[in-house]
Scaffold this active site. Structure first.
Site, PDB file in Angstrom:
ATOM      1  N   ALA A   1       4.075  -2.907  -2.811  1.00 57.33           N
ATOM      2  CA  ALA A   1       3.002  -3.529  -3.583  1.00 57.33           C
ATOM      3  C   ALA A   1       1.801  -2.593  -3.634  1.00 57.33           C
ATOM      4  CB  ALA A   1       2.603  -4.862  -2.969  1.00 57.33           C
TER       5      ALA A   1
ATOM      6  N   ASP B   1     -15.876   3.048  13.022  1.00 63.32           N
ATOM      7  CA  ASP B   1     -14.419   3.185  13.136  1.00 63.32           C
ATOM      8  C   ASP B   1     -14.015   3.204  14.610  1.00 63.32           C
ATOM      9  OD1 ASP B   1     -11.684   4.207  11.932  1.00 63.32           O
ATOM     10  OD2 ASP B   1     -12.201   5.619  13.527  1.00 63.32           O
TER      11      ASP B   1
ATOM     12  N   GLY C   1       0.824  -1.199   0.000  1.00 58.77           N
ATOM     13  CA  GLY C   1       0.000   0.000   0.000  1.00 58.77           C
ATOM     14  C   GLY C   1       0.859   1.249   0.000  1.00 58.77           C
TER      15      GLY C   1
ATOM     16  N   GLY D   1      -3.631  11.429   9.640  1.00 60.15           N
ATOM     17  CA  GLY D   1      -2.670  12.162   8.836  1.00 60.15           C
ATOM     18  C   GLY D   1      -1.522  11.249   8.463  1.00 60.15           C
TER      19      GLY D   1
ATOM     20  N   LYS E   1      -7.195  -1.186  11.492  1.00 56.16           N
ATOM     21  CA  LYS E   1      -8.011  -1.383  12.699  1.00 56.16           C
ATOM     22  C   LYS E   1      -9.175  -2.316  12.461  1.00 56.16           C
ATOM     23  CE  LYS E   1      -9.467   2.901  11.073  1.00 56.16           C
ATOM     24  NZ  LYS E   1      -8.483   3.821  10.566  1.00 56.16           N
TER      25      LYS E   1
ATOM     26  N   GLU F   1     -15.024  11.900   4.970  1.00 50.87           N
ATOM     27  CA  GLU F   1     -15.058  11.285   3.647  1.00 50.87           C
ATOM     28  C   GLU F   1     -16.407  11.506   2.975  1.00 50.87           C
ATOM     29  OE1 GLU F   1     -13.180   7.602   3.203  1.00 50.87           O
ATOM     30  OE2 GLU F   1     -12.031   7.764   5.052  1.00 50.87           O
TER      31      GLU F   1
ATOM     32  N   GLU G   1       0.285  -0.457  16.409  1.00 50.74           N
ATOM     33  CA  GLU G   1       0.129   0.814  17.132  1.00 50.74           C
ATOM     34  C   GLU G   1      -0.637   1.845  16.307  1.00 50.74           C
ATOM     35  OE1 GLU G   1      -0.191   3.004  19.892  1.00 50.74           O
ATOM     36  OE2 GLU G   1       1.550   1.872  20.591  1.00 50.74           O
TER      37      GLU G   1
ATOM     38  N   LYS H   1     -11.689   0.455  17.118  1.00 54.37           N
ATOM     39  CA  LYS H   1     -10.622   0.886  18.025  1.00 54.37           C
ATOM     40  C   LYS H   1     -10.958   0.524  19.473  1.00 54.37           C
ATOM     41  CE  LYS H   1      -9.329   4.491  14.778  1.00 54.37           C
ATOM     42  NZ  LYS H   1      -9.673   5.861  14.299  1.00 54.37           N
TER      43      LYS H   1
ATOM     44  N   THR I   1      -1.780   7.666   1.649  1.00 53.51           N
ATOM     45  CA  THR I   1      -1.307   8.795   2.461  1.00 53.51           C
ATOM     46  C   THR I   1      -0.250   8.356   3.473  1.00 53.51           C
ATOM     47  OG1 THR I   1      -3.624   9.466   2.361  1.00 53.51           O
ATOM     48  CG2 THR I   1      -2.178  10.773   3.754  1.00 53.51           C
TER      49      THR I   1
END
Lengths: 428, 428
Positions: free
Chosen positions: A46, A202, A13, A303, A106, A191, A130, A206, A16
């Site tokens: 990849a 999401d 991947g 970020g 996650k 998004e 992490e 977590k 960002t």
């Protein structure tokens, strides 16, 4: 010490975060080698599409579409594709052949973490994630390691930057949810399809990861009671503010005598609480432990650079273990959690009611609370000539079932037009 | 998994923290064994005086005055005596024979850490000291491990609870330093001889440890420029508050192109900064890293239980490594730091002046700033019929030498009665 060993690193991947990880691996190669005790050689990246434009200028010969071929040659695999599939297969393939894996995925870890940990344990490889929770904030390792000699009783996290940005903007500007969401989308904080964020999913992933590490067990995201922020109104936010509270979407993991509760919902936090000072898209995780007391970890939750920092911390940790020839210390016994029913959790309720503006209303309402064994901490009324009065009621501690049935009974009262909102209050 | 291995644990010291560590080792033995992968057997507690009353009821047969004899039999030694001597000899004795050591002794680590680390490296033992900085807050491991793949540029810590309690009380109540100190002593937040705290020396030791880990080097407490809070006046606090700032004693470790600066002084922090929200005796460490951005770690900085939590986290970490048969990963190359002269650091100044209340004064003062290349960000004046006017001047960024020589030149001005205070401003 550098150069003694050379570790082949495969990156899956290059979005960002991935692009920043590649940049750091290339730019800081010498420093990373000296800190790790092993060279970290990026052998390939990849990607799904070779033509995609990347955030960082990277050597074109590193790119490949053959993820499995790349994994085959790697000592360390960094998975930043996201999604369950094929990321899960790639991670399993890497771990089974003994390559250690760092991921920020996650959703995958929250659903398949236990399974993947077993594959890792079988081959002696390491699995670290992490970056999966609260971006740059070192939170998983402190919970799993630094607090390993303590008993964590509760974790409350603002772990989704999009929803915190939205709630913070609603609190600051008084704007409505839909307007702020549109602004957040325009600014890139939300998004185009914001469901995963504003629906709390999401945060739920977590929460499952935090609960698993905090309580030395395995909680899946499917076991998390989840409520998003789509129903939080400007009126709720204003009324909360007037009462000295701010509304935050919290991922909560709690362990008591009766069992473990893992849940996500918007909750009121008093303004003086450390979590109330978390603004914009920032994240923070508040931890209550028996001996340590109250702790908070604060920082950027997303970020590219920030998340890459967390990924690279894991990469160095993995490399240090490999360089030292050290097997992964793994003394934790992971037991199945004794999950508490959502009905059995104890919180405080904050209830907004539209009621008839007539005598006897307060008495009728107070009677309902008394009948359900729920005591009222405070009540405030705002009159309105046209539509009657608005009541905001803050309760003392009660079980979810007692509180919920109180609300049901209130709905049935003749004096109550409607229940405007029901929210929980968290934090001391 | 528990019971496979049994580690003999020796405890040196049984004060506020030691007694809690002993309690946890005894009470949570099974759980700790399961988390560590090894049993942790407390074989003895070395104390100076067997007759002293302890905070916790502990089996009398554990106590001994023969520390070296106890160390001889131990796999893991927990040193909580404090002070340089004999703690240093005991730790060296333990490490040389291969026993791992956990300590909360900041003064010793800040002065002799490098030396003791070498002894540990020589025998393959581990030396850990999370409890030495910011009590319960997991900060050393996140800095050393989680951020190992990033570049930390600055660490600013509120790492002394006594001084934060005093400054916070001065800010809240408007009281004078001496009065608040007396109150803090009465409440047990300050010691009878408060020099180590209010003189900044305790914070300096912690600054040295933070700098060493953040910058992968060895900074000794002797290299820390240190100024305490004894000269902070109620007027300073009030004037800072009026300007939107709060005064905090900060332990600062900063790394720039030109070198490393480690310093402790009272500084102004704007009210919106996360560090400004740290009240009472709480601690917090703010970390700026190139990729991670701004992070903050917050929690209790002292107290027996809280500090014991940090000690026990280290104990479990050490036990896991030993149980896994793993040598300590130690890839960091510790270079001598290139220390920046205090004169060369860049900060902003906040200067309080008592000046003649006459025309031409502001021009004369502004000229002095201009001559030293220091630009003024803001200036505010408070008149006073008897003693002239008071000026508070906030500068833009400048080097310490330029700022200090500006102050010297101001003192020499005819229009200036006296310099009331000079303080630095930190944080963005």
């Amino acid at each position: 010490m550098s150069g003694e060993k050379n570790l082949k690193v495969a990156l899956l991947g290059c979005g960002t975060v991935g692009a920043q990880v590649a940049r750091i691996l290339l730019e800081d190669a010498n420093e990373l080698a000296s800190r790790s005790g092993a060279g970290l050689q990026l052998i390939g990246i990849a990607v799904r599409n070779l033509e995609t434009k990347r955030d960082v200028d990277l050597p074109i010969q590193l790119f490949t579409t053959d993820a499995l071929g790349l994994i085959e040659q790697a000592d360390v695999v960094i998975e930043l594709l996201g999604g369950l599939d094929p990321a899960g297969q790639y991670i399993a393939a890497a771990l089974s052949k003994g390559a250690s894996v760092i991921t920020g995925n996650k959703a995958l870890i929250a659903l398949k973490g236990a399974e993947l940990n077993e594959v890792a344990a079988g081959s002696g490889a390491q699995l670290r994630y992490e970056a999966a929770v609260a971006g740059a904030i070192p939170i998983l390792r402190p919970i799993a390691d630094s607090l390993a000699g303590d008993h964590i009783t509760k974790v409350m996290g603002i772990v989704n930057g999009t929803t915190n940005f939205i709630l913070d903007a609603m609190d600051t500007t008084g704007a409505a949810f839909d307007d702020v969401l549109a602004e957040a989308q325009a600014l890139g904080y939300a998004e185009a399809d914001p469901t995963a964020d504003v629906g709390g999913h999401d945060a739920a992933a977590k929460a499952a990861i935090l609960a698993s590490l905090a309580f030395h067990t395995t909680v899946s995201s499917e076991q998390v009671s989840t409520q998003g922020i789509t129903e939080v109104t400007a009126e709720d936010v204003a009324a909360a503010a007037e009462a000295g509270y701010v509304i935050k979407l919290l991922a909560i993991a709690e362990q008591g005598e009766a069992g473990i509760s893992v849940r996500v919902y918007p909750a009121l936090i008093r303004r003086g609480h450390p979590l109330a000072t978390v603004h914009g898209a920032f994240n923070a995780v508040f931890v209550e432990a028996e001996n340590a007391g109250d702790l908070m970890f604060y920082g950027a939750g997303a970020g590219g650079n920030a998340t890459a920092s967390a990924v690279m911390g894991d990469v160095v940790a993995v490399a240090r273990q490999i360089a030292a020839g050290a097997p992964l210390p793994n003394g934790s016994v992971h037991q199945s959690p004794r999950m508490l029913d959502f009905d059995a959790i104890t919180t405080r309720y904050w209830i907004g009611l539209s009621v008839k503006d007539q005598s006897g209303v307060l008495a009728a309402i107070a009677t309902v609370f008394g009948e359900h064994g729920v005591s009222i901490q405070s009540m405030s009324q705002q009159g309105d000539a046209d539509s009657g009065a608005q009541l905001r009621i803050l309760t003392h501690q009660g079980t979810e079932s007692a509180l919920a049935s109180t609300v049901e009974a209130l709905k049935a009262l003749d004096a109550v037009h409607s229940v405007l909102s029901v929210m929980r209050v968290e934090g001391n």
